[in-house]
Design an enzyme around this catalytic site. Sequence first.
Site, PDB file in Angstrom:
ATOM      1  NE  ARG A 239      -4.279  -1.423   0.200  1.00  0.00           N
ATOM      2  CZ  ARG A 239      -4.459  -2.463  -0.620  1.00  0.00           C
ATOM      3  NH1 ARG A 239      -3.528  -2.763  -1.506  1.00  0.00           N
ATOM      4  NH2 ARG A 239      -5.551  -3.183  -0.553  1.00  0.00           N
ATOM      5  CD  GLU A 267      -3.101   3.511  -4.864  1.00  0.00           C
ATOM      6  OE1 GLU A 267      -4.224   2.967  -4.973  1.00  0.00           O
ATOM      7  OE2 GLU A 267      -2.091   2.893  -4.569  1.00  0.00           O
ATOM      8  CG  HIS A 286      -3.795  -0.370  -6.299  1.00  0.00           C
ATOM      9  ND1 HIS A 286      -4.052   0.187  -5.080  1.00  0.00           N
ATOM     10  CD2 HIS A 286      -3.824  -1.717  -6.095  1.00  0.00           C
ATOM     11  CE1 HIS A 286      -4.232  -0.764  -4.179  1.00  0.00           C
ATOM     12  NE2 HIS A 286      -4.105  -1.942  -4.780  1.00  0.00           N
TER      13      HIS A 286
END
Length: 323
Positions: A239, A267, A286
Amino acid sequence: MLRVGFPAILDPQLMSLMPDGIELIPLGERLDHPVDIDVWIPDPYSTRALRVWPSLRGVRLVLSLMAGTEWIPAAVGPHVTICNARGAHNISTAELTLTLILSMFKYVPLYVDIQRSGDWRRRSEASHLYQQLTGDQQVYHPPVKLEELTGKRVLIVGHGSIGKDIERMLEPFRVEIVRVARTPRTQPRVHPVSELDSLIPHADIIILILPLTAESKGLFGPRQFEHMRQGALLVNVARGGVVQTDALVDALNSGKIRAALDVTDPEPLPIDHPLWRCPNLLITPHIGGSSPQFDARSIAVAAEELRRYIKGEPLHNVVQAAT
Ligand SMILES: NC(=O)c1ccc[n+]([C@@H]2O[C@H](COP(=O)([O-])OP(=O)(O)OC[C@H]3O[C@@H](n4cnc5c(N)ncnc54)[C@H](OP(=O)(O)O)[C@@H]3O)[C@@H](O)[C@H]2O)c1
């Protein structure tokens, strides 16, 4: 009968994997009235799931379709059990990790750029890149055009479900693996995270594949970048928040390290974010878990968990036990 709410957008055929004896409640993207359910399978996208949550009543168990569940505890509170889809992302995320490592060691971003420019002679840029990255000034003939993964020392931070699969896929490259997790163990040896700083200087490649928690937030910051070898590669498939973005931008711009990121903080990465312009960096937006096989795998994990829940057996993938 147990009422199980699931995102209506999922292929209804997949829901046939669910055990008998439950009532399946398809949940639209927006609910204009309260819905009573016992078990919630949230949409994999947190923003969509969070739109639905305020209308749900009676939820006792959340079965996430994702491995990362960091947004769920704050949303549902402590009185709900939360399970993740441990295992469902392993293959696609581990394969992506290998792809990112090999791409960086074979200078794929440079060669894609050269292909776009249609200028074969630019291949000489590879040896400059190698010298710049590693500081190795030796004269090679023919000049270096790529590097090898075989024989490198790889530090895997997070030796859980995906970390183990990454290790398995790296085995044919005869790399030396060093493992880090929360808790130390033997056979194979896993170092405690308290030893991370002392292991970083010995690694050619560092892979982050651990959950984002209060403990792991910002785990990789200025001190860790300082400890990295000249030209070492950081791969973050965990992450974005595990890495301090400002420190990452500085380390890349100083030319000390290279990086490959499937995840960033923030993000989505805004169009004018400095990370986009950093040298020696490959970014994928991602994508690690999103193969065509993902839906069936994650539903199968949730279905198995539900089967155990109905029978009163211990659940496999509890990330938060209800208080
Ligand atoms: N890029 C993507 O699209 C993508 C896809 C899937 C998953 N992910 C991310 O990958 C994470 C890991 O998934 P997984 O299925 O492998 O999880 P997992 O099986 O739960 O394993 C997590 C590992 O991380 C370790 N860990 C936890 N907190 C730590 C800390 N503070 N410091 C060091 N190690 C720590 C754990 O240590 P112990 O073994 O000692 O408990 C365990 O080894 C997920 O949480 C998710 O955020 C990303």
